[in-house]
Design an enzyme around this catalytic site. Structure first.
Site, PDB file in Angstrom:
ATOM      1  N   CYS A 116       0.819  -1.230   0.000  1.00 30.17           N
ATOM      2  CA  CYS A 116       0.000   0.000   0.000  1.00 30.17           C
ATOM      3  C   CYS A 116       0.845   1.269   0.000  1.00 30.17           C
ATOM      4  O   CYS A 116       0.347   2.347  -0.317  1.00 30.17           O
ATOM      5  CB  CYS A 116      -0.958   0.001   1.186  1.00 30.17           C
ATOM      6  N   HIS A 265      -3.683   6.887   1.875  1.00 28.66           N
ATOM      7  CA  HIS A 265      -4.012   5.569   1.361  1.00 28.66           C
ATOM      8  C   HIS A 265      -5.415   5.191   1.825  1.00 28.66           C
ATOM      9  O   HIS A 265      -5.814   5.527   2.947  1.00 28.66           O
ATOM     10  CB  HIS A 265      -2.987   4.537   1.829  1.00 28.66           C
ATOM     11  N   ASN A 295      -9.916  -0.879  -1.205  1.00 23.22           N
ATOM     12  CA  ASN A 295      -8.467  -0.690  -1.119  1.00 23.22           C
ATOM     13  C   ASN A 295      -7.819  -1.229  -2.394  1.00 23.22           C
ATOM     14  O   ASN A 295      -7.823  -2.436  -2.628  1.00 23.22           O
ATOM     15  CB  ASN A 295      -7.944  -1.431   0.121  1.00 23.22           C
TER      16      ASN A 295
HETATM   17  N1  COA Z   1     -18.582  -9.516   7.560  1.00 21.22           N
HETATM   18  C1  COA Z   1     -19.202  -9.796   8.711  1.00 21.22           C
HETATM   19  N2  COA Z   1     -18.537 -10.080   9.849  1.00 21.22           N
HETATM   20  C2  COA Z   1     -17.194 -10.070   9.792  1.00 21.22           C
HETATM   21  C3  COA Z   1     -16.491  -9.781   8.595  1.00 21.22           C
HETATM   22  C4  COA Z   1     -17.247  -9.511   7.453  1.00 21.22           C
HETATM   23  N3  COA Z   1     -16.678  -9.230   6.272  1.00 21.22           N
HETATM   24  N4  COA Z   1     -15.168  -9.855   8.844  1.00 21.22           N
HETATM   25  C5  COA Z   1     -15.031 -10.149  10.147  1.00 21.22           C
HETATM   26  N5  COA Z   1     -16.255 -10.293  10.715  1.00 21.22           N
HETATM   27  C6  COA Z   1     -16.586 -10.612  12.103  1.00 21.22           C
HETATM   28  C7  COA Z   1     -15.460 -11.282  12.824  1.00 21.22           C
HETATM   29  O1  COA Z   1     -15.478 -12.674  12.569  1.00 21.22           O
HETATM   30  C8  COA Z   1     -15.788 -10.942  14.260  1.00 21.22           C
HETATM   31  O2  COA Z   1     -16.765 -11.837  14.702  1.00 21.22           O
HETATM   32  P1  COA Z   1     -16.725 -12.411  16.226  1.00 21.22           P
HETATM   33  O3  COA Z   1     -16.833 -11.195  17.096  1.00 21.22           O
HETATM   34  O4  COA Z   1     -17.901 -13.321  16.256  1.00 21.22           O
HETATM   35  O5  COA Z   1     -15.400 -13.086  16.335  1.00 21.22           O
HETATM   36  C9  COA Z   1     -16.425  -9.564  14.178  1.00 21.22           C
HETATM   37  O6  COA Z   1     -16.820  -9.406  12.808  1.00 21.22           O
HETATM   38  C10 COA Z   1     -15.499  -8.451  14.567  1.00 21.22           C
HETATM   39  O7  COA Z   1     -14.275  -8.642  13.885  1.00 21.22           O
HETATM   40  P2  COA Z   1     -13.070  -7.690  14.129  1.00 21.22           P
HETATM   41  O8  COA Z   1     -11.916  -8.200  13.320  1.00 21.22           O
HETATM   42  O9  COA Z   1     -12.857  -7.454  15.585  1.00 21.22           O
HETATM   43  O10 COA Z   1     -13.627  -6.341  13.486  1.00 21.22           O
HETATM   44  P3  COA Z   1     -12.926  -4.950  13.411  1.00 21.22           P
HETATM   45  O11 COA Z   1     -13.818  -3.936  13.984  1.00 21.22           O
HETATM   46  O12 COA Z   1     -11.500  -5.006  13.884  1.00 21.22           O
HETATM   47  O13 COA Z   1     -12.875  -4.697  11.850  1.00 21.22           O
HETATM   48  C11 COA Z   1     -11.420  -4.744   9.976  1.00 21.22           C
HETATM   49  C12 COA Z   1     -12.178  -5.578  11.003  1.00 21.22           C
HETATM   50  C13 COA Z   1     -10.681  -5.697   9.049  1.00 21.22           C
HETATM   51  C14 COA Z   1     -12.427  -3.943   9.169  1.00 21.22           C
HETATM   52  C15 COA Z   1     -10.452  -3.791  10.711  1.00 21.22           C
HETATM   53  O14 COA Z   1      -9.675  -4.504  11.631  1.00 21.22           O
HETATM   54  C16 COA Z   1      -9.545  -3.065   9.785  1.00 21.22           C
HETATM   55  O15 COA Z   1      -9.978  -2.330   8.929  1.00 21.22           O
HETATM   56  N6  COA Z   1      -8.229  -3.236   9.947  1.00 21.22           N
HETATM   57  C17 COA Z   1      -7.269  -2.633   9.063  1.00 21.22           C
HETATM   58  C18 COA Z   1      -7.276  -3.405   7.791  1.00 21.22           C
HETATM   59  C19 COA Z   1      -6.490  -2.745   6.718  1.00 21.22           C
HETATM   60  O16 COA Z   1      -6.455  -1.546   6.659  1.00 21.22           O
HETATM   61  N7  COA Z   1      -5.878  -3.548   5.847  1.00 21.22           N
HETATM   62  C20 COA Z   1      -5.154  -3.086   4.739  1.00 21.22           C
HETATM   63  C21 COA Z   1      -4.023  -2.250   5.200  1.00 21.22           C
HETATM   64  S1  COA Z   1      -3.081  -1.619   3.960  1.00 21.22           S
END
Ligand code: COA
Length: 338
Positions: A116, A265, A295
């Site tokens: 990224c 980004h 993204n």
């Molecule tokens: N749809 C529905 N539920 C989902 C899901 C989806 N696409 N992806 C994950 N979940 C669920 C998980 O399984 C979890 O369930 P549980 O509580 O029963 O275990 C719940 O949602 C919460 O997951 P969590 O990972 O804690 O959510 P979050 O608030 O941290 O959001 C991201 C997840 C990925 C959106 C977030 O962590 C994020 O954006 N991180 C940065 C990612 C990023 O920027 N990546 C590229 C970088 S260059």
């Protein structure tokens, strides 16, 4: 400032494949929902390629558009740099495939693998070649296909909903500047912290495996899909992108108020909102595209610049700050007088 050789952006181009995939489309393929995705990420849709399209095909579209925008002939380009994590093949680099598709040869064709942060690394490299006088015109492209490499099932949903396909490109040209008000890349700032490498990575194919580049065991484990520690990425992205912007401002002795437009980004709208809030940037100064593209990794910033030029937001003379964070971990920033 006495007269100095700098690089400036003279053209931008971008391309997204025509097929739009909405959150509701994804909900038919895995256990997710439009509500969950919008609330956690701000993403509403993304573009996916058709099966025949390769990353160098997307790069070609963006490159041609940037050349037209700069009114530069492809024969006059001195160097090609492609930033991508989704190369056409394991080797050679995508820049070589692109070069042939462009119908130019013998100029250097370089791939940058900084995920990224790829576009900022690639632009910085191009800027160094131009500042030293070695090259006059460099074409920098960020191009990504994610859709063919994602786990399109409930198991992969945390990563799969985030990414989209696309490409963006800029033409950088040598320019003589007298003052910091002249159009130019003012500074670039690059960083990495490899201790976070496995917080966002794609393990296989890889030479680190004792049992070979790619094996049935790797495929059974899903090592061919990106794996992410979402929380660690989130926390570090907010911290490092904020630091990067502060770095760029301090180096150039300008304040946040002096900056007209910010290109962050686009990984998650909440990350960008948190950065803006932390630094005290008014939301209207942040140019977001995540809702429509997701993204697109190295393509994100040039694609955003293309859109901002097209819709009249990005105007000549503006002071533009860019910040990115991604797998590696890598992060970087740059300040541009447009
Ligand atoms: N749809 C529905 N539920 C989902 C899901 C989806 N696409 N992806 C994950 N979940 C669920 C998980 O399984 C979890 O369930 P549980 O509580 O029963 O275990 C719940 O949602 C919460 O997951 P969590 O990972 O804690 O959510 P979050 O608030 O941290 O959001 C991201 C997840 C990925 C959106 C977030 O962590 C994020 O954006 N991180 C940065 C990612 C990023 O920027 N990546 C590229 C970088 S260059």
């Amino acid at each position: 400032m006495t007269v100095a050789i700098r690089s400036r952006v003279t053209g931008v181009g971008g391309f997204v494949p025509p097929r739009i995939v909405t959150n509701d489309d994804l909900a038919e393929l895995m256990d997710t929902s439009d509500e969950w995705i919008v609330e956690r990420t701000g993403i509403r849709r993304r573009h996916w390629v058709d099966p025949e399209t390769s990353t160098s095909d997307l790069a070609l579209e963006a490159a041609n558009a940037a050349l037209i925008s700069a009114s530069v002939d492809k024969e006059d380009i001195d160097m090609l740099i492609v930033a991508t994590l989704s190369s056409d093949h394991f080797f050679p680099g995508t820049a070589c495939f692109l070069q042939t598709k462009m119908g130019i040869s013998e100029i250097p064709a370089l791939d940058i693998r900084q995920q990224c942060t790829g576009f900022i690394y690639a632009t910085s490299i191009a800027d160094q070649f131009i500042r030293t006088g070695m090259y006059q015109k460099v074409l920098v492209i960020g191009a990504e296909i994610h859709s063919k490499g994602l786990d399109i099932s409930t198991e992969g949903r945390d990563v799969t909903i985030l990414f989209g396909d696309g490409a963006g490109a800029v033409v950088l040209e040598s320019t003589e500047v007298d003052t910091a008000e002249d159009p130019q890349i003012l500074s670039t700032h690059l960083h990495a912290d490899g201790s976070g490498a496995t917080d966002l990575w794609l393990p296989s194919p890889g030479m680190a495996f004792p049992d070979g580049l790619v094996t049935h065991e790797h495929l059974d484990r899903g090592d061919q899909y990106p794996q992410m520690n979402g929380r660690a990425v989130y926390v570090n992205a907010v911290k490092r992108m904020s630091e990067g912007i502060q770095d760029a401002l301090a180096t150039n002795e300008v304040s946040l108020d002096d900056v007209d437009l910010f290109f962050f980004h686009q990984a998650n709208l909440r990350i960008n909102e948190a950065v803006a809030q932390r630094l005290g940037i008014p939301p209207e100064k942040v140019y977001n595209t995540i809702h429509k593209y997701g993204n697109t990794t190295a393509a994100t910033i040039p694609l955003g610049m293309r859109d901002a030029v097209d819709d009249g937001t990005l105007q000549p003379g503006m002071l533009v700050a860019c910040g990115a964070f991604g797998s590696g971990f890598t992060w970087g920033s740059m300040l541009i007088r447009w």
